[in-house]
Write a protein that holds these residues in place. Structure first.
Motif, PDB file in Angstrom:
ATOM      1  N   ASN A  21       0.818  -1.221   0.000  1.00  0.00           N
ATOM      2  CA  ASN A  21       0.000   0.000   0.000  1.00  0.00           C
ATOM      3  C   ASN A  21       0.847   1.265   0.000  1.00  0.00           C
ATOM      4  O   ASN A  21       0.402   2.300  -0.505  1.00  0.00           O
ATOM      5  CB  ASN A  21      -0.966  -0.027   1.179  1.00  0.00           C
ATOM      6  N   PHE A  22       2.069   1.198   0.546  1.00  0.00           N
ATOM      7  CA  PHE A  22       2.966   2.343   0.384  1.00  0.00           C
ATOM      8  C   PHE A  22       3.395   2.457  -1.082  1.00  0.00           C
ATOM      9  O   PHE A  22       3.569   3.569  -1.595  1.00  0.00           O
ATOM     10  CB  PHE A  22       4.175   2.236   1.313  1.00  0.00           C
ATOM     11  N   ASP A  23       3.573   1.323  -1.754  1.00  0.00           N
ATOM     12  CA  ASP A  23       3.840   1.361  -3.195  1.00  0.00           C
ATOM     13  C   ASP A  23       2.662   2.012  -3.922  1.00  0.00           C
ATOM     14  O   ASP A  23       2.852   2.852  -4.813  1.00  0.00           O
ATOM     15  CB  ASP A  23       4.054  -0.054  -3.724  1.00  0.00           C
ATOM     16  N   ARG A  24       1.484   1.610  -3.562  1.00  0.00           N
ATOM     17  CA  ARG A  24       0.263   2.178  -4.147  1.00  0.00           C
ATOM     18  C   ARG A  24       0.158   3.677  -3.858  1.00  0.00           C
ATOM     19  O   ARG A  24      -0.224   4.467  -4.721  1.00  0.00           O
ATOM     20  CB  ARG A  24      -0.920   1.410  -3.564  1.00  0.00           C
ATOM     21  N   LEU A  25       0.513   4.054  -2.633  1.00  0.00           N
ATOM     22  CA  LEU A  25       0.498   5.468  -2.249  1.00  0.00           C
ATOM     23  C   LEU A  25       1.445   6.278  -3.129  1.00  0.00           C
ATOM     24  O   LEU A  25       1.103   7.371  -3.602  1.00  0.00           O
ATOM     25  CB  LEU A  25       0.898   5.612  -0.775  1.00  0.00           C
ATOM     26  N   ALA A  26       2.660   5.758  -3.357  1.00  0.00           N
ATOM     27  CA  ALA A  26       3.644   6.473  -4.165  1.00  0.00           C
ATOM     28  C   ALA A  26       3.148   6.679  -5.595  1.00  0.00           C
ATOM     29  O   ALA A  26       3.497   7.680  -6.239  1.00  0.00           O
ATOM     30  CB  ALA A  26       4.969   5.715  -4.166  1.00  0.00           C
ATOM     31  N   GLU A  27       2.332   5.759  -6.083  1.00  0.00           N
ATOM     32  CA  GLU A  27       1.770   5.903  -7.435  1.00  0.00           C
ATOM     33  C   GLU A  27       0.711   6.998  -7.511  1.00  0.00           C
ATOM     34  O   GLU A  27       0.464   7.552  -8.583  1.00  0.00           O
ATOM     35  CB  GLU A  27       1.159   4.567  -7.886  1.00  0.00           C
ATOM     36  N   ARG A  28       0.089   7.321  -6.370  1.00  0.00           N
ATOM     37  CA  ARG A  28      -1.008   8.288  -6.360  1.00  0.00           C
ATOM     38  C   ARG A  28      -0.600   9.653  -5.823  1.00  0.00           C
ATOM     39  O   ARG A  28      -1.434  10.568  -5.736  1.00  0.00           O
ATOM     40  CB  ARG A  28      -2.178   7.756  -5.507  1.00  0.00           C
ATOM     41  N   THR A  29       0.658   9.823  -5.422  1.00  0.00           N
ATOM     42  CA  THR A  29       1.098  11.058  -4.768  1.00  0.00           C
ATOM     43  C   THR A  29       2.444  11.499  -5.325  1.00  0.00           C
ATOM     44  O   THR A  29       3.044  10.834  -6.157  1.00  0.00           O
ATOM     45  CB  THR A  29       1.249  10.850  -3.245  1.00  0.00           C
ATOM     46  N   VAL A  30       2.934  12.600  -4.805  1.00  0.00           N
ATOM     47  CA  VAL A  30       4.310  13.040  -5.017  1.00  0.00           C
ATOM     48  C   VAL A  30       5.138  12.565  -3.824  1.00  0.00           C
ATOM     49  O   VAL A  30       4.741  12.751  -2.673  1.00  0.00           O
ATOM     50  CB  VAL A  30       4.371  14.574  -5.154  1.00  0.00           C
ATOM     51  N   THR A  31       6.271  11.924  -4.101  1.00  0.00           N
ATOM     52  CA  THR A  31       7.158  11.409  -3.061  1.00  0.00           C
ATOM     53  C   THR A  31       8.332  12.366  -2.889  1.00  0.00           C
ATOM     54  O   THR A  31       9.039  12.668  -3.858  1.00  0.00           O
ATOM     55  CB  THR A  31       7.687  10.007  -3.437  1.00  0.00           C
ATOM     56  N   PHE A  32       8.541  12.836  -1.657  1.00  0.00           N
ATOM     57  CA  PHE A  32       9.640  13.758  -1.373  1.00  0.00           C
ATOM     58  C   PHE A  32      10.876  12.979  -0.940  1.00  0.00           C
ATOM     59  O   PHE A  32      10.838  12.199   0.010  1.00  0.00           O
ATOM     60  CB  PHE A  32       9.228  14.762  -0.288  1.00  0.00           C
ATOM     61  N   ASP A  33      11.984  13.218  -1.651  1.00  0.00           N
ATOM     62  CA  ASP A  33      13.242  12.517  -1.382  1.00  0.00           C
ATOM     63  C   ASP A  33      14.157  13.272  -0.420  1.00  0.00           C
ATOM     64  O   ASP A  33      15.154  12.705   0.042  1.00  0.00           O
ATOM     65  CB  ASP A  33      13.991  12.265  -2.693  1.00  0.00           C
ATOM     66  N   THR A  34      13.862  14.531  -0.139  1.00  0.00           N
ATOM     67  CA  THR A  34      14.751  15.328   0.703  1.00  0.00           C
ATOM     68  C   THR A  34      13.956  16.007   1.814  1.00  0.00           C
ATOM     69  O   THR A  34      14.000  17.210   2.008  1.00  0.00           O
ATOM     70  CB  THR A  34      15.510  16.376  -0.134  1.00  0.00           C
TER      71      THR A  34
END
Length: 497
Positions: A21-34
Motif C-alpha cells: 500500500n505504500f507502493d500504491r500510495l507512491a503511485e497516487r502522490t508526489v514522493t519527497f526525497d529530501t
C-alpha cells in the motif's frame, strides 16, 4: 501520520519491508526525497506541526505555549472543522497536554507502549524478555513502563483490538460521516511503528525466521550489545509492525477510491522521524548524532490542485512546512511567526522553498543540511552547556518541572516569536557525553550511508554560514552559540556577507 517510520525500509525509498500500500500510495502522490526532521523527538515535532517553527533551540519536550500559533486552532477560527484521532499517549501526559484541545473535536485510543491504562496492582506474567526502555526518559520509571505495557497487552488480543486498528476505524468513521461536507481537516495519527514493536500475529507471520532467544521487540536507547541474530529478529518484529501500518494505510486509500475523495481532498502521509535498527551500531534515537536513518522521514503528498502523481521531488522540506501548507490549502492567512513555507509549488513543480534547514534536539548537536551536505555541530565542551529552557508551560514529558528547577528561573527578554511576552529562563539538563562524538560533516551524495566524515574547511565554512544564518533567523538564545562554539555575526559582518 506515523511515529518512527523508517523511510529507508519502505520500498518506495528502496527498502525491503513488505508494504504494497505504500507502493500504491507512491503511485497516487508526489514522493519527497529530501524531507528532513526539524525538532526531535515526538512532541517537539508535533509542536512544529502546529506552529510551523523550530522548537529545539529554545526548549525541550513540552506543551504548546500561550504565544504559539496552532495550525488546527487557526483553521478552526476560520471555519474549518478539525478532528484528531490518535493513540499517541504523549498527548495526555504533562508534556503534551495542550495539543488536543486545539482541535474542534478529538478521539483518543488507549493502550500503546506504557500508557497507564488498565489498573492492576499485581505485576503481570511476562516472558523472559530483553530490551525495554532502559533510559527512564522524562522521569518515568523504565521498569514500570514495561510492566504496564504487559498489563495493556493482556487486553489486546484480536486484530481489531489493537490501538492502531481502532485509530484507523475511527478515522474512517469520521470520513464516512462527513465526506460530503466541505472545509474539514482530519488528522489520523497512530503511535505505530514506535517501539515496542507489538504487531498482530498475522503480520509477524509475514517474516518467518528461526529465533530461539528471549522475547525482544523493544530496543533500548544505547549502542548495540546484542548478537546479529538478536538484531535481525528485532528488525523482523519492526517489519511486522510496519506491514501492519501498511495494511491500515490501505484502508484509507480504499476509502479515497470508494468515495472519490481524490478530486478535492489533499492527502499527506508522513512521520515525525526515523529509528536506528542497528545502523551505525546504535539502537533508537536521541542520544547519538542524527544520522539519515533518523533525520530523513518519508513524505507523500497528493494535492488535487495540481493533480501530480507518481513523481519524485528533490526540494528540501521539513515538518515546519506542514502548517503553512495546510493553511494555504484552505486559503487561511499564514502567521508571520511561522518559519515553514507552503509546499504548493514544490508539489506541483519541485520549486524549492529553502537553501538549507536546521534540525536537532534541545541540548544535542545543532545540525544543518542543504540537502546534500549534513553538518553536525557538536557541543564544544564535555559539560555541554550552558543550556536553558524558555517556557511559560514548565512541564517535561511525564512530570512537571521540579521545585529545584523552578528555583533557578529568571525572566528572559521576549523573543521575536513570543508576542512581546517574557518567558521563564530555566536551567536545563543537557544530553551528556555528546562532546566525544565531535563535529561531523557528511556528503550524502557520495556517502549516503554516512560512513566517512569529510575534512573540508571550505565546505565546513559554507555550512557554518548557513547554520549561523538560520539560528539568527530563529532568534536562537546566545548560549546556544556558546554551547557549540559558534559566534553570532556582528551587524557589520552581516552587512558584508
Amino acid at each position: 501520520m506515523f511515529d518512527s517510520l523508517n523511510r529507508h525500509m519502505l520500498p518506495p525509498y528502496g527498502g525491503w519491508i513488505k508494504t504494497p500500500n505504500f507502493d500504491r500510495l507512491a503511485e497516487r502522490t508526489v514522493t519527497f526525497d529530501t524531507c528532513f526532521v526539524g525538532s526531535m523527538p515526538c512532541m517537539p515535532a508535533r509542536r512544529e506541526l502546529h506552529t510551523g517553527r523550530y522548537n529545539f533551540l529554545h526548549r525541550s519536550w513540552g506543551p504548546l505555549e500561550p504565544f504559539d500559533d496552532s495550525m488546527p486552532e487557526i483553521l478552526k477560527l476560520y471555519g474549518v472543522y478539525t478532528h484528531l484521532v490518535t493513540d499517541h499517549q504523549h498527548y495526555w501526559e504533562d508534556g503534551g497536554a495542550t495539543y488536543h484541545n486545539r482541535y474542534s473535536t478529538y478521539e483518543f485510543v488507549r493502550g500503546q507502549e506504557g500508557d497507564p491504562w488498565k489498573g492492576e496492582i499485581r505485576d503481570p506474567e511476562m516472558p523472559d524478555y530483553m530490551g525495554g526502555h532502559t533510559t527512564g526518559l522524562g522521569g518515568h520509571s523504565a521498569g514500570r513502563m514495561v510492566i504496564q505495557d504487559w498489563i495493556n497487552r493482556k487486553h489486546i488480543k484480536e486484530q481489531s483490538e489493537f490501538p492502531q486498528a481502532q485509530v484507523f476505524e475511527k478515522g474512517a468513521e469520521f470520513i464516512r460521516e462527513n465526506y460530503t461536507e466541505d472545509n474539514w481537516f482530519l488528522q489520523v495519527e497512530t503511535f505505530d511503528p514506535h517501539e515496542p514493536f507489538f504487531a498482530h500475529q498475522t503480520f509477524r507471520d509475514m517474516y518467518p525466521h528461526d529465533y530461539n532467544g528471549k522475547h525482544f521487540d523493544w530496543p533500548p536507547y544505547r549502542r548495540i550489545e546484542e548478537t546479529p541474530e538478536q538484531v535481525q529478529h528485532c528488525r523482523f518484529e519492526y517489519a511486522a509492525l510496519v506491514s501492519m501500518c501498511d495494511h491500515y494505510l490501505g484502508k484509507v486509500l480504499d476509502l479515497m477510491d470508494e468515495l472519490d475523495l481524490w478530486k478535492d481532498t489533499m492527502l499527506i502521509v508522513n512521520s515525525d522521524h526515523g529509528f536506528l535498527m542497528g545502523e551505525h551500531d546504535w539502537w533508537a534515537k536521541n542520544i547519538q548524532p542524527f544520522y539519515n536513518e533518523i533525520a530523513r522521514p518519508p513524505l507523500f503528498i497528493w494535492d488535487p490542485r495540481c493533480g501530480k502523481a507518481g513523481e519524485r521531488r528533490d526540494s528540501l522540506v521539513q515538518m515546519i512546512d506542514m502548517a503553512p501548507t495546510l493553511l494555504d490549502y484552505f486559503n487561511v492567512p499564514i502567521p508571520q511567526d511561522m518559519q515553514g513555507k507552503p509546499l504548493k509549488e514544490s508539489i506541483a513543480a519541485d520549486e524549492p522553498v529553502r537553501q538549507a534547514a536546521l534540525f536537532g534536539i534541545h541540548g544535542g548537536h545543532i545540525n544543518c543540511t542543504d540537502g546534500r551536505y549534513v553538518y553536525m555541530k557538536a557541543p564544544a565542551a564535555p559539560e555541554n552547556g550552558p543550556i536553558y529552557n524558555y517556557t511559560l508551560m514548565p512541564s517535561h514529558m511525564r512530570r512537571l518541572f521540579t521545585l529545584d528547577e523552578l528555583k533557578t528561573w529568571e525572566a528572559a527578554k521576549p523573543f521575536t516569536f513570543t508576542k512581546e511576552l517574557q518567558t521563564m529562563k530555566i536551567t536545563a539538563n543537557p544530553y551528556n557525553d555528546l562532546h566525544h562524538f565531535g563535529t561531523l560533516l557528511f556528503d550524502t551524495e557520495t556517502d549516503p550511508q554516512q560512513q566517512a566524515p569529510l575534512q573540508d574547511e571550505q565546505i565546513e565554512a559554507y555550512m557554518t554560514d548557513h547554520l549561523i544564518r538560520l539560528m539568527e533567523e530563529s532568534d536562537a538564545p546566545d548560549e546556544q552559540y556558546e554551547r557549540v562554539g559558534l559566534k553570532r555575526k556582528l551587524p557589520e559582518d552581516a552587512q558584508k556577507g
